[in-house]
Design a protein around this motif. Structure first.
Motif, PDB file in Angstrom:
ATOM      1  N   ARG A 199      34.581  50.065  45.240  1.00 41.59           N
ATOM      2  CA  ARG A 199      33.687  49.209  46.017  1.00 41.59           C
ATOM      3  C   ARG A 199      34.401  47.952  46.515  1.00 41.59           C
ATOM      4  N   TYR A 200      35.379  47.448  45.733  1.00 40.39           N
ATOM      5  CA  TYR A 200      35.978  46.151  46.056  1.00 40.39           C
ATOM      6  C   TYR A 200      37.459  46.202  46.420  1.00 40.39           C
ATOM      7  N   GLN A 201      38.114  47.335  46.236  1.00 40.24           N
ATOM      8  CA  GLN A 201      39.538  47.401  46.516  1.00 40.24           C
ATOM      9  C   GLN A 201      39.812  47.138  47.998  1.00 40.24           C
ATOM     10  N   GLY A 202      40.740  46.224  48.270  1.00 38.31           N
ATOM     11  CA  GLY A 202      41.167  45.937  49.627  1.00 38.31           C
ATOM     12  C   GLY A 202      40.248  45.044  50.428  1.00 38.31           C
ATOM     13  N   ARG A 203      39.227  44.472  49.808  1.00 38.05           N
ATOM     14  CA  ARG A 203      38.262  43.680  50.561  1.00 38.05           C
ATOM     15  C   ARG A 203      38.528  42.183  50.546  1.00 38.05           C
ATOM     16  N   TRP A 204      39.247  41.696  49.534  1.00 40.02           N
ATOM     17  CA  TRP A 204      39.482  40.250  49.435  1.00 40.02           C
ATOM     18  C   TRP A 204      40.698  40.006  48.560  1.00 40.02           C
ATOM     19  N   MET A 205      41.496  38.989  48.939  1.00 36.40           N
ATOM     20  CA  MET A 205      42.647  38.595  48.146  1.00 36.40           C
ATOM     21  C   MET A 205      42.709  37.067  48.129  1.00 36.40           C
ATOM     22  N   LEU A 209      47.591  34.377  45.963  1.00 34.74           N
ATOM     23  CA  LEU A 209      48.203  35.663  45.638  1.00 34.74           C
ATOM     24  C   LEU A 209      48.711  36.365  46.884  1.00 34.74           C
ATOM     25  N   ALA A 210      47.985  36.229  47.988  1.00 39.57           N
ATOM     26  CA  ALA A 210      48.456  36.816  49.242  1.00 39.57           C
ATOM     27  C   ALA A 210      49.765  36.183  49.676  1.00 39.57           C
ATOM     28  N   GLY A 216      56.388  39.766  44.218  1.00 37.16           N
ATOM     29  CA  GLY A 216      56.002  40.853  43.329  1.00 37.16           C
ATOM     30  C   GLY A 216      54.569  40.644  42.878  1.00 37.16           C
ATOM     31  N   GLY A 217      54.289  40.961  41.639  1.00 31.91           N
ATOM     32  CA  GLY A 217      52.939  40.823  41.132  1.00 31.91           C
ATOM     33  C   GLY A 217      52.158  42.116  41.279  1.00 31.91           C
ATOM     34  N   THR A 218      50.949  42.107  40.696  1.00 34.87           N
ATOM     35  CA  THR A 218      50.151  43.323  40.630  1.00 34.87           C
ATOM     36  C   THR A 218      48.799  43.185  41.314  1.00 34.87           C
ATOM     37  N   ALA A 219      48.590  42.106  42.053  1.00 31.20           N
ATOM     38  CA  ALA A 219      47.251  41.828  42.592  1.00 31.20           C
ATOM     39  C   ALA A 219      46.767  42.936  43.516  1.00 31.20           C
ATOM     40  N   HIS A 220      47.624  43.427  44.405  1.00 30.85           N
ATOM     41  CA  HIS A 220      47.172  44.440  45.355  1.00 30.85           C
ATOM     42  C   HIS A 220      46.792  45.743  44.643  1.00 30.85           C
ATOM     43  N   ARG A 221      47.408  46.002  43.519  1.00 33.88           N
ATOM     44  CA  ARG A 221      47.085  47.213  42.759  1.00 33.88           C
ATOM     45  C   ARG A 221      45.829  47.050  41.916  1.00 33.88           C
ATOM     46  N   TYR A 226      39.606  44.518  38.913  1.00 30.28           N
ATOM     47  CA  TYR A 226      39.325  43.170  38.401  1.00 30.28           C
ATOM     48  C   TYR A 226      37.987  42.657  38.926  1.00 30.28           C
ATOM     49  N   LEU A 227      37.779  42.768  40.229  1.00 30.26           N
ATOM     50  CA  LEU A 227      36.535  42.299  40.828  1.00 30.26           C
ATOM     51  C   LEU A 227      35.360  43.172  40.415  1.00 30.26           C
ATOM     52  N   GLY A 228      35.594  44.475  40.260  1.00 27.92           N
ATOM     53  CA  GLY A 228      34.527  45.354  39.794  1.00 27.92           C
ATOM     54  C   GLY A 228      34.053  44.997  38.406  1.00 27.92           C
TER      55      GLY A 228
END
Length: 459
Positions: A199-205, A209-210, A216-221, A226-228
């Motif tokens: 429901r929330y993947q790819g909708r907000w960053m 973090l952007a 590096g980091g894991t935010a996009h993954r 996390y938001l769910g």
């Protein structure tokens, strides 16, 4: 309203401040928290006293900084001599209970002597290791394992609602400590309920973090999961409020919602927190119920170490002198009330550092030669980071060492040293940061900026 309000603390793990709609998040994740912030009291600049699980929890239980209560890093049990909120509420005639993650003992099940004085107990010291998303194992009063059915945060909210139901006819104090939205350690993932990650993947960053994704980091993954998790936690918060309303307790119960620290998804160091950036230190904080109604907004920095004296103050219980936090209840009544102008932060494990967060500045010092795990403090710190939050809210431009900001650092250094002393730390030296190679020439004239500007007339 009864003479003594009930008190519930809802405590999440690793939740960023900007995941709430009250702080501008556009996804509608937290309508129940947002309602608390809108109709109750919202601390918009709330920070943790230490961006590590155990120290942050010890500070919230005792109202004392981690170096004062002894839990300056993880894996140090809370000393049995420390007085917690449970002790103070119990002394005032309250029934007390704890549900969820404790992280202030040295074993599971947690021995009764290490439960911080809580009367009823349904918890695990390290809930991330005794459970996963759909298999929540905690330990009861007798130390025997208990399986709570359902998704983990739902299961913990269910247990909290059962406690409220069982104690509706007496004053009670309940601490509900969730694991979400912390990662599941053994798989390094953020397991949301079925369908919520999608429901929330790819909708907000978050902008920080952007901007730091190249590091590096894991935010996009992980951001979707996390938001769910946060969305499901907020649904549980709504169910808790519904239960209070149905039991006729809504007008008699203070509910405080906050977190231990934030999450920078491995963009600032090799893990998720343990830095002085807002991504690590800023947390959501809203309070509803008696003494906090009316839509009050606190725009000055407050710390979660200030929450224990605030809750005692609101319940009419004398705040112990040993508490180092300051009740911000006066700010709820009068935004101009006397209160510290900055929040003080201790950073451990990854570094041995200290910081202050004002409304405009974040000033951080550390000891590059110290061991953040073994050294609780240092006698010599070096200026490490300075951010102008008015012009650089995502802390991307470190101004430490810039000649143009020497005066700012000098003032903040003096204020930080005063906070070290107030926290009971030994005297320390703070060495100026070296000037960065190739630092641009800038001019900051704080005197000129303070001069009043004459009115401009138009013909």
């Amino acid at each position: 309203m009864s003479a003594r309000p009930n008190v519930i603390v809802v405590f999440t793990d690793q939740q960023r401040w900007d995941t709430t709609g009250a702080q501008g998040n556009p996804l509608g994740l937290t309508p129940n928290f947002d309602r608390m912030a809108d109709t109750g009291t919202h601390a918009r600049l709330a920070v943790t006293p230490n961006p590590v699980c155990g120290p942050a929890r010890a500070a919230l239980q005792t109202g004392r900084y981690p170096t004062a209560n002894g839990c300056y890093r993880n894996a140090i049990p809370l000393p049995e001599s420390e007085r917690t909120l449970a002790h103070h509420f119990a002394d005032a005639g309250y029934d007390t209970g704890y549900v969820g993650k404790w992280h202030l003992a040295d074993a599971d099940p947690v021995p009764e002597s290490q439960r911080g004085g809580y009367g009823e107990w349904l918890a695990a010291n390290t809930l991330e290791f005794t459970s996963d998303a759909y298999r929540t194992i905690v330990y009861g009063q007798d130390g025997e394992p208990v399986l709570l059915p359902g998704y983990r945060s739902d299961a913990c909210f269910d247990a909290a609602i059962r406690f409220v139901t069982d104690h509706h006819d007496r004053p009670f104090y309940l601490f509900l400590s969730l694991l979400e939205p912390h990662h599941q350690n053994e798989v390094d993932d953020y397991p949301a309920p079925d369908g919520y990650e999608q429901r929330y993947q790819g909708r907000w960053m978050p902008p920080d973090l952007a901007a730091l994704s190249a590091n590096g980091g894991t935010a996009h993954r992980h951001m979707g999961g996390y938001l769910g998790q946060i969305a499901r936690v907020d649904e549980g918060l709504g169910r808790l409020h519904d239960a209070l309303r149905s039991l006729g307790l809504a007008e008699d119960t203070i509910v405080a919602y906050t977190s231990d620290h934030g999450c920078h998804f491995k963009t600032r160091n090799s893990e998720y927190k343990r830095s002085a950036h807002d991504a690590s230190i800023r947390v959501p904080l809203a309070i509803s119920g008696p003494g906090f109604t009316g839509g009050s907004r606190i725009d000055r920095p407050v710390s979660t170490v200030d929450l224990p004296p605030t809750l005692l103050d609101a319940a009419g219980i004398a705040v112990p002198e040993a508490m180092q936090g300051t009740s911000f209840l006066p700010l709820v009544r009068d935004p101009g009330a006397e209160f510290p102008d900055e929040a003080f932060i201790q950073v451990s494990e990854a570094q041995c550092g200290r910081a202050i967060r004002t409304k405009r500045w974040l000033y951080y010092v550390s000891d590059p030669d110290a061991d953040g795990w073994d050294d609780a403090a240092s006698s010599r710190y070096v200026e490490t980071e300075l951010y102008d939050l008015e012009h650089d809210p995502h802390q991307l431009n470190n101004l430490a060492g810039y000649p143009s900001h020497r005066g700012v650092c000098d003032e903040l250094r003096s204020r930080l040293l005063a906070r070290l002393a107030a926290a009971g730390e030994d005297a320390a030296e703070i060495v100026a940061a070296p000037e960065p190679v190739g630092a641009p020439v800038r001019h900051v004239d704080p005197v000129a900026r303070s001069l009043s500007v004459p009115p401009i007339r138009f013909s």
